[in-house]
Design a protein around this motif. Structure first.
Motif, PDB file in Angstrom:
ATOM      1  N   UNK A 126       0.833  -1.206   0.000  1.00 16.80           N
ATOM      2  CA  UNK A 126       0.000   0.000   0.000  1.00 16.80           C
ATOM      3  C   UNK A 126       0.863   1.250   0.000  1.00 16.80           C
ATOM      4  N   UNK A 127       0.404   2.239  -0.758  1.00 15.13           N
ATOM      5  CA  UNK A 127       1.121   3.514  -0.852  1.00 15.13           C
ATOM      6  C   UNK A 127       1.267   4.138   0.534  1.00 15.13           C
ATOM      7  N   UNK A 128       2.433   4.621   0.827  1.00 13.51           N
ATOM      8  CA  UNK A 128       2.678   5.254   2.110  1.00 13.51           C
ATOM      9  C   UNK A 128       2.583   6.769   1.924  1.00 13.51           C
ATOM     10  N   UNK A 129       1.480   7.350   2.372  1.00 14.85           N
ATOM     11  CA  UNK A 129       1.303   8.794   2.374  1.00 14.85           C
ATOM     12  C   UNK A 129       1.639   9.267   3.765  1.00 14.85           C
ATOM     13  N   UNK A 130       2.565  10.179   3.871  1.00  6.67           N
ATOM     14  CA  UNK A 130       2.922  10.717   5.178  1.00  6.67           C
ATOM     15  C   UNK A 130       1.750  11.535   5.724  1.00  6.67           C
ATOM     16  N   UNK A 131       1.619  11.568   7.044  1.00 10.34           N
ATOM     17  CA  UNK A 131       0.490  12.242   7.692  1.00 10.34           C
ATOM     18  C   UNK A 131       0.760  13.690   8.065  1.00 10.34           C
ATOM     19  N   UNK A 132       2.023  14.072   8.098  1.00 10.65           N
ATOM     20  CA  UNK A 132       2.399  15.410   8.532  1.00 10.65           C
ATOM     21  C   UNK A 132       3.405  15.975   7.528  1.00 10.65           C
ATOM     22  N   UNK A 133       3.104  17.138   6.971  1.00 13.18           N
ATOM     23  CA  UNK A 133       3.961  17.695   5.934  1.00 13.18           C
ATOM     24  C   UNK A 133       5.372  17.983   6.440  1.00 13.18           C
ATOM     25  N   UNK A 184      -9.091   9.868 -10.975  1.00 11.27           N
ATOM     26  CA  UNK A 184      -8.420   9.032 -11.985  1.00 11.27           C
ATOM     27  C   UNK A 184      -6.940   8.869 -11.661  1.00 11.27           C
ATOM     28  N   UNK A 185      -6.286   9.950 -11.239  1.00 12.80           N
ATOM     29  CA  UNK A 185      -4.866   9.876 -10.869  1.00 12.80           C
ATOM     30  C   UNK A 185      -4.678   8.886  -9.718  1.00 12.80           C
ATOM     31  N   UNK A 186      -5.555   8.952  -8.763  1.00 10.94           N
ATOM     32  CA  UNK A 186      -5.509   8.021  -7.625  1.00 10.94           C
ATOM     33  C   UNK A 186      -5.637   6.580  -8.101  1.00 10.94           C
ATOM     34  N   UNK A 187      -6.656   6.307  -8.909  1.00 14.46           N
ATOM     35  CA  UNK A 187      -6.943   4.931  -9.346  1.00 14.46           C
ATOM     36  C   UNK A 187      -5.931   4.396 -10.347  1.00 14.46           C
ATOM     37  N   UNK A 188      -5.443   5.252 -11.235  1.00 17.82           N
ATOM     38  CA  UNK A 188      -4.566   4.789 -12.306  1.00 17.82           C
ATOM     39  C   UNK A 188      -3.086   4.799 -11.941  1.00 17.82           C
ATOM     40  N   UNK A 189      -2.695   5.685 -11.027  1.00 14.64           N
ATOM     41  CA  UNK A 189      -1.268   5.808 -10.708  1.00 14.64           C
ATOM     42  C   UNK A 189      -0.980   5.500  -9.247  1.00 14.64           C
ATOM     43  N   UNK A 190      -1.516   6.312  -8.345  1.00 10.32           N
ATOM     44  CA  UNK A 190      -1.091   6.219  -6.941  1.00 10.32           C
ATOM     45  C   UNK A 190      -1.319   4.847  -6.327  1.00 10.32           C
ATOM     46  N   UNK A 191      -2.409   4.173  -6.634  1.00 10.97           N
ATOM     47  CA  UNK A 191      -2.659   2.867  -6.007  1.00 10.97           C
ATOM     48  C   UNK A 191      -2.199   1.697  -6.860  1.00 10.97           C
ATOM     49  N   UNK A 217       0.232  -1.038  -8.050  1.00 11.32           N
ATOM     50  CA  UNK A 217       1.288  -1.748  -7.313  1.00 11.32           C
ATOM     51  C   UNK A 217       2.682  -1.391  -7.812  1.00 11.32           C
ATOM     52  N   UNK A 218       2.848  -1.211  -9.109  1.00  5.18           N
ATOM     53  CA  UNK A 218       4.163  -0.844  -9.648  1.00  5.18           C
ATOM     54  C   UNK A 218       4.603   0.526  -9.133  1.00  5.18           C
ATOM     55  N   UNK A 219       3.659   1.473  -9.138  1.00  4.86           N
ATOM     56  CA  UNK A 219       4.005   2.797  -8.633  1.00  4.86           C
ATOM     57  C   UNK A 219       4.297   2.749  -7.142  1.00  4.86           C
ATOM     58  N   UNK A 220       3.466   2.036  -6.400  1.00  8.39           N
ATOM     59  CA  UNK A 220       3.663   1.955  -4.955  1.00  8.39           C
ATOM     60  C   UNK A 220       5.044   1.410  -4.614  1.00  8.39           C
ATOM     61  N   UNK A 221       5.444   0.360  -5.293  1.00  5.28           N
ATOM     62  CA  UNK A 221       6.754  -0.238  -5.049  1.00  5.28           C
ATOM     63  C   UNK A 221       7.864   0.751  -5.387  1.00  5.28           C
ATOM     64  N   UNK A 222       7.744   1.393  -6.543  1.00  8.22           N
ATOM     65  CA  UNK A 222       8.760   2.350  -6.960  1.00  8.22           C
ATOM     66  C   UNK A 222       8.822   3.541  -5.992  1.00  8.22           C
ATOM     67  N   UNK A 223       7.670   4.068  -5.629  1.00 10.00           N
ATOM     68  CA  UNK A 223       7.609   5.255  -4.771  1.00 10.00           C
ATOM     69  C   UNK A 223       8.215   5.004  -3.400  1.00 10.00           C
ATOM     70  N   UNK A 224       8.001   3.822  -2.846  1.00  7.54           N
ATOM     71  CA  UNK A 224       8.560   3.521  -1.526  1.00  7.54           C
ATOM     72  C   UNK A 224      10.070   3.682  -1.503  1.00  7.54           C
ATOM     73  N   UNK A 225      10.711   3.334  -2.593  1.00  2.00           N
ATOM     74  CA  UNK A 225      12.174   3.397  -2.654  1.00  2.00           C
ATOM     75  C   UNK A 225      12.708   4.741  -3.127  1.00  2.00           C
ATOM     76  N   UNK A 226      11.868   5.534  -3.793  1.00  3.33           N
ATOM     77  CA  UNK A 226      12.392   6.708  -4.476  1.00  3.33           C
ATOM     78  C   UNK A 226      11.787   8.050  -4.089  1.00  3.33           C
ATOM     79  N   UNK A 227      10.682   8.051  -3.406  1.00  2.00           N
ATOM     80  CA  UNK A 227      10.011   9.301  -3.058  1.00  2.00           C
ATOM     81  C   UNK A 227       9.481   9.264  -1.633  1.00  2.00           C
ATOM     82  N   UNK A 228       9.193  10.437  -1.121  1.00  5.72           N
ATOM     83  CA  UNK A 228       8.360  10.591   0.065  1.00  5.72           C
ATOM     84  C   UNK A 228       7.086  11.243  -0.457  1.00  5.72           C
ATOM     85  N   UNK A 253       1.692   3.596 -16.066  1.00  2.56           N
ATOM     86  CA  UNK A 253       2.410   3.880 -14.820  1.00  2.56           C
ATOM     87  C   UNK A 253       3.894   4.119 -15.068  1.00  2.56           C
ATOM     88  N   UNK A 254       4.529   3.275 -15.855  1.00  2.00           N
ATOM     89  CA  UNK A 254       5.965   3.436 -16.113  1.00  2.00           C
ATOM     90  C   UNK A 254       6.258   4.780 -16.778  1.00  2.00           C
TER      91      UNK A 254
END
Length: 145
Positions: free
Chosen positions: A19-26, A55-62, A64-75, A133-134
């Motif tokens: 699951x995408x990790x969205x931080x709770x505090x900016x 659409x952005x939420x459904x097509x990108x943020x959630x 699995x490929x994006x979630x995996x990539x984002x965990x390693x590369x973004x906050x 997504x890629x």
């Protein structure tokens, strides 16, 4: 019966693990990004009224490929602006998101994706784009160069 239960629990666990990790505090998100030397993706969204945001939420943020990539590369941090009373955020979050919008989204675009290196260094901005997504990941990474 037990097999089914184990299977369902395993599926739920796997879903939580990716699951995408969205931080709770900016402010904490900015600190985490600095500590980990990662860019921060700040997303301005209207989760219950903005069709491109949804659409952005459904097509990108959630995805699995994006979630995996984002965990390693973004906050990741989402500044949400829901309109339905049942989805309203706590008062302090509404104020924080309004403050972020004044600084990073003064024209009020939704969705707006802001890629930050630190609080004063915007690397780029984008929005919803109908892409795989890629390709969207490549698009986000183009701001890092």
């Amino acid at each position: 019966m037990l097999r089914r239960l184990v299977f369902v629990v395993l599926l739920l666990f796997c879903g939580l693990a990716t699951a995408q990790v969205w931080e709770n505090d900016f402010d904490q998100a900015m600190k985490l990004a600095a500590d980990q030397n990662k860019p921060l993706i700040l997303v301005f969204a209207g989760s219950d009224w903005c069709a491109p945001c949804i659409r952005l939420e459904k097509e990108i943020w959630v995805n699995a490929s994006f979630e995996t990539y984002a965990k390693s590369n973004y906050v990741m941090y989402k500044a949400d602006f829901p309109r339905k009373k049942s989805n309203r955020l706590a008062g302090h979050l509404q104020k924080k998101h309004a403050s972020l919008a004044e600084k990073y989204n003064p024209k009020g675009y939704f969705p707006l994706v802001v890629i930050l290196r630190d609080a004063d260094r915007v690397l780029g901005t984008t929005t919803y784009k109908k892409m795989e997504v890629d390709s969207y990941i490549e698009h986000l990474n183009s701001f890092l160069r």
